[in-house]
Write a protein that holds these residues in place. Sequence first.
Motif, mmCIF file in Angstrom:
data_model
loop_
_atom_site.group_PDB
_atom_site.id
_atom_site.type_symbol
_atom_site.label_atom_id
_atom_site.label_comp_id
_atom_site.label_asym_id
_atom_site.label_seq_id
_atom_site.Cartn_x
_atom_site.Cartn_y
_atom_site.Cartn_z
ATOM 1 N N LEU A 31 0.827 -1.196 0.000
ATOM 2 C CA LEU A 31 0.000 0.000 0.000
ATOM 3 C C LEU A 31 0.868 1.256 0.000
ATOM 4 C CD1 LEU A 31 -2.840 1.095 0.023
ATOM 5 C CD2 LEU A 31 -2.876 0.794 2.505
ATOM 6 N N GLY A 32 1.927 1.242 0.783
ATOM 7 C CA GLY A 32 2.856 2.376 0.801
ATOM 8 C C GLY A 32 3.494 2.595 -0.557
ATOM 9 N N ALA A 33 3.877 1.513 -1.221
ATOM 10 C CA ALA A 33 4.484 1.620 -2.555
ATOM 11 C C ALA A 33 3.476 2.159 -3.576
ATOM 12 C CB ALA A 33 5.017 0.261 -3.000
ATOM 13 N N ALA A 34 2.237 1.672 -3.513
ATOM 14 C CA ALA A 34 1.202 2.142 -4.448
ATOM 15 C C ALA A 34 0.919 3.622 -4.239
ATOM 16 C CB ALA A 34 -0.077 1.323 -4.271
ATOM 17 N N LEU A 35 0.796 4.031 -2.980
ATOM 18 C CA LEU A 35 0.529 5.439 -2.686
ATOM 19 C C LEU A 35 1.696 6.334 -3.102
ATOM 20 C CD1 LEU A 35 -1.218 4.971 0.752
ATOM 21 C CD2 LEU A 35 -2.279 5.943 -1.307
ATOM 22 N N SER A 36 2.909 5.861 -2.927
ATOM 23 C CA SER A 36 4.080 6.630 -3.367
ATOM 24 C C SER A 36 4.057 6.815 -4.881
ATOM 25 C CB SER A 36 5.375 5.934 -2.946
ATOM 26 O OG SER A 36 5.526 5.989 -1.548
ATOM 27 N N GLN A 37 3.685 5.767 -5.607
ATOM 28 C CA GLN A 37 3.588 5.873 -7.071
ATOM 29 C C GLN A 37 2.492 6.855 -7.472
ATOM 30 O OE1 GLN A 37 3.052 1.810 -8.346
ATOM 31 N NE2 GLN A 37 5.260 1.435 -8.431
ATOM 32 N N HIS A 38 1.352 6.791 -6.796
ATOM 33 C CA HIS A 38 0.264 7.734 -7.088
ATOM 34 C C HIS A 38 0.719 9.167 -6.820
ATOM 35 C CE1 HIS A 38 -2.308 4.379 -7.719
ATOM 36 N NE2 HIS A 38 -2.598 4.142 -6.448
ATOM 37 N N THR A 58 1.533 5.316 10.358
ATOM 38 C CA THR A 58 1.338 6.763 10.319
ATOM 39 C C THR A 58 1.800 7.326 8.976
ATOM 40 O OG1 THR A 58 1.615 6.889 12.702
ATOM 41 C CG2 THR A 58 1.920 8.930 11.467
ATOM 42 N N HIS A 59 2.949 6.860 8.499
ATOM 43 C CA HIS A 59 3.466 7.330 7.216
ATOM 44 C C HIS A 59 2.528 6.972 6.067
ATOM 45 C CE1 HIS A 59 6.217 8.472 4.073
ATOM 46 N NE2 HIS A 59 6.109 7.262 3.559
ATOM 47 N N VAL A 60 2.037 5.753 6.041
ATOM 48 C CA VAL A 60 1.133 5.327 4.972
ATOM 49 C C VAL A 60 -0.164 6.131 5.025
ATOM 50 C CG1 VAL A 60 -0.268 3.384 4.120
ATOM 51 C CG2 VAL A 60 2.151 3.046 4.682
ATOM 52 N N MET A 61 -0.659 6.388 6.207
ATOM 53 C CA MET A 61 -1.877 7.188 6.327
ATOM 54 C C MET A 61 -1.631 8.630 5.859
ATOM 55 S SD MET A 61 -3.538 5.614 9.792
ATOM 56 C CE MET A 61 -5.042 6.547 9.669
ATOM 57 N N GLN A 62 -0.446 9.177 6.142
ATOM 58 C CA GLN A 62 -0.120 10.519 5.668
ATOM 59 C C GLN A 62 0.014 10.522 4.148
ATOM 60 O OE1 GLN A 62 0.003 13.491 7.489
ATOM 61 N NE2 GLN A 62 -0.067 14.241 5.383
ATOM 62 N N LEU A 63 0.607 9.475 3.588
ATOM 63 C CA LEU A 63 0.671 9.350 2.128
ATOM 64 C C LEU A 63 -0.740 9.367 1.535
ATOM 65 C CD1 LEU A 63 3.368 6.608 1.391
ATOM 66 C CD2 LEU A 63 3.316 8.917 0.446
ATOM 67 N N ALA A 64 -1.661 8.680 2.179
ATOM 68 C CA ALA A 64 -3.043 8.646 1.697
ATOM 69 C C ALA A 64 -3.670 10.033 1.739
ATOM 70 C CB ALA A 64 -3.868 7.662 2.522
#
Length: 113
Positions: free
Chosen positions: A29-36, A85-91
């Motif tokens: 999920l973190g990788a997908a959000l970073s790509q987005h 927390t980082h993944v949620m901030q990416l979102a």
Amino acid sequence: MDVDEVQRSIDQALTFRSSPLRRNELEELGAALSQHRDALLPGAQEHVDNMWRGSLEWYRSRSTLDRVASSGGYLLGSAVLGDITHVMQLARDCRWLLELHLTAERAAGHDDA
């Protein structure tokens, strides 16, 4: 730009804490959000650059954009709470970028974004 795919990733990340934690899902999920985020950033930068400099909207957008652009170097590690927390901030960042993208598309007359 697949708006629905971006929105699904955002929704998944913002509800992630309501389901059991699986490390590989968090990483994917973190990788997908970073790509987005990376895909949305150029358009967002162009949109903000075209705003009237000095307006409150420009200042807020420029500040948020600078923070989002500089947050790309975080790598998920062993601190699970920090990673969540980082993944949620990416979102949240992707949600803001997506809203900016859709606003720019509407302003350009491309309602089929």
